[in-house]
Scaffold this motif. Structure first.
Motif: not given
Ligand code: SF4
Length: 354
Positions: A7-9, A291, A293-296
């Protein structure tokens, strides 16, 4: 690389940036460990320099085959044949001596008494698979007795008591019963706890952990990481933590070294690596980690693979895989380490004057 979610946030834990005393413990300069084989010379470690300070945790990251484990084994003088340390200094500061002394590990006989005193007593090592380090035919207390006997004058009866205390320190359930058990009677997580107990039985000032949680499930991995962090803080020891899991780095390290093909390509405090990586290889490693919260739809990957050790590319060895490679520069000239700040170093032409 492992694909643990990071979680980079979320800010990296403050325990990772706890002030260390910044007294040097290990000072490695231009270390080269080569393997001469029929096909040529494999330069597994090729001019590595770094420092580890008292009480500090340094993570060494990179893909398989980049020289992380051979660097660790060189520090212990445990390089498997036909490997040999061919150059460099490995200075270890023994603060328990009065006055403190400095040993150049490279100059010591690997089988000599000074090296035997250093191993276990001053520097201990734990491995990914404890079964490869334990004897399958001796009970844990017997094996701990052998370790303790080499460094301290203890009787067999005292050794059993010390083993039980060591197991209690790593929060092993029923330590009296486990001390007289054999390694095959324990689960993977319990074996790793026992390995840590044995490694810490002489209270070393540096613990080298070579992928100690890779073979464990995530719950046990989290418990072992918590335990290592707690023991590090309680005993004031430094750790060199080898891993290819950036999620683990975020949890445990204060300083990070990124290795590629036997060289350190970037070295910086953990926050700077996660929030402001400089080297394209470090950035690529971070982009390939999922990550929150970062959907890819598809995770980023690093193109190509680590080159064959007998055909290392010219110039910057990362240039065939690098998205920022500059033709005529990166494929010609080897980048030299550039000191960006006192704590931060990078080897890349993007930051030099090439
Ligand atoms: Fe990429 Fe060139 Fe830097 Fe190597 S030196 S990492 S090829 S930009």
């Amino acid at each position: 690389m492992e694909t643990n979610i990071v979680d980079t946030d979320m800010p990296i834990s403050d325990t990772n940036t706890a002030a260390t005393t910044l007294e040097p413990l290990l000072d490695v300069t231009n270390l080269k460990t080569h393997f001469k084989v029929r096909e040529g010379t494999v330069k597994s470690v090729d001019g590595v320099s770094f420092k580890i300070h008292k009480g500090q945790t340094t993570a060494v990251v990179g893909e398989s085959g980049c020289g992380k484990s051979i660097t660790a084994r060189s520090i212990m003088q445990l390089v498997p044949k036909p490997g040999k340390i061919v150059a460099g200094e490995i200075l270890f500061h023994r603060y328990q001596d009065s006055p403190p002394t400095v040993v150049d590990i490279h100059r010591e006989d690997p089988n000599g008494s000074a090296m035997r005193r250093l191993r276990g007593n001053d520097i201990a090592m734990i491995f990914q698979e404890p079964m490869t380090s334990f004897s399958p035919v001796h009970s844990l207390s017997n094996q701990m007795y052998e370790t303790l006997r080499n460094h301290k004058k203890v009787s067999r009866k005292d050794a059993l008591e010390l083993s039980i205390n060591a197991l209690r320190r790593v929060k092993m359930p029923k330590p009296e019963q486990i001390a007289v058990s054999y390694p095959h009677q324990l689960s993977g997580g319990m074996r790793q706890r026992a390995m840590i107990a044995m490694a810490l039985s002489c209270e070393p000032s540096l613990l080298i952990a070579d992928e100690p949680t890779t073979a464990l499930d995530v719950t046990t991995e989290a418990q072992i990481l918590d335990l290592l962090r707690e023991l590090r803080d309680r005993l004031g020891m430094a750790m060199m933590f080898i891993t290819h899991n950036l999620g683990v780095v975020a949890e445990i390290a204060e300083h990070v070294q990124v290795m590629y093909l036997g060289k350190v390509v970037e070295s910086a405090p953990v926050r700077q690596i996660f929030y402001d990586a400089k080297h394209p290889y470090t950035k690529s490693l971070l982009m390939s980690v999922p990550q929150l919260n970062h959907k890819v739809d598809r995770l980023a990957t690093i193109q190509g693979s680590v080159p064959d050790p007998f055909s290392i590319p010219t110039g910057c060895p990362f240039h065939p895989r690098c998205p920022d490679a500059m033709p005529g520069v990166c494929d010609v000239k080897v980048p030299q380490p550039l000191q960006l700040t006192p704590e931060r170093q990078v080897s890349c032409h993007l930051y030099g004057d090439a």
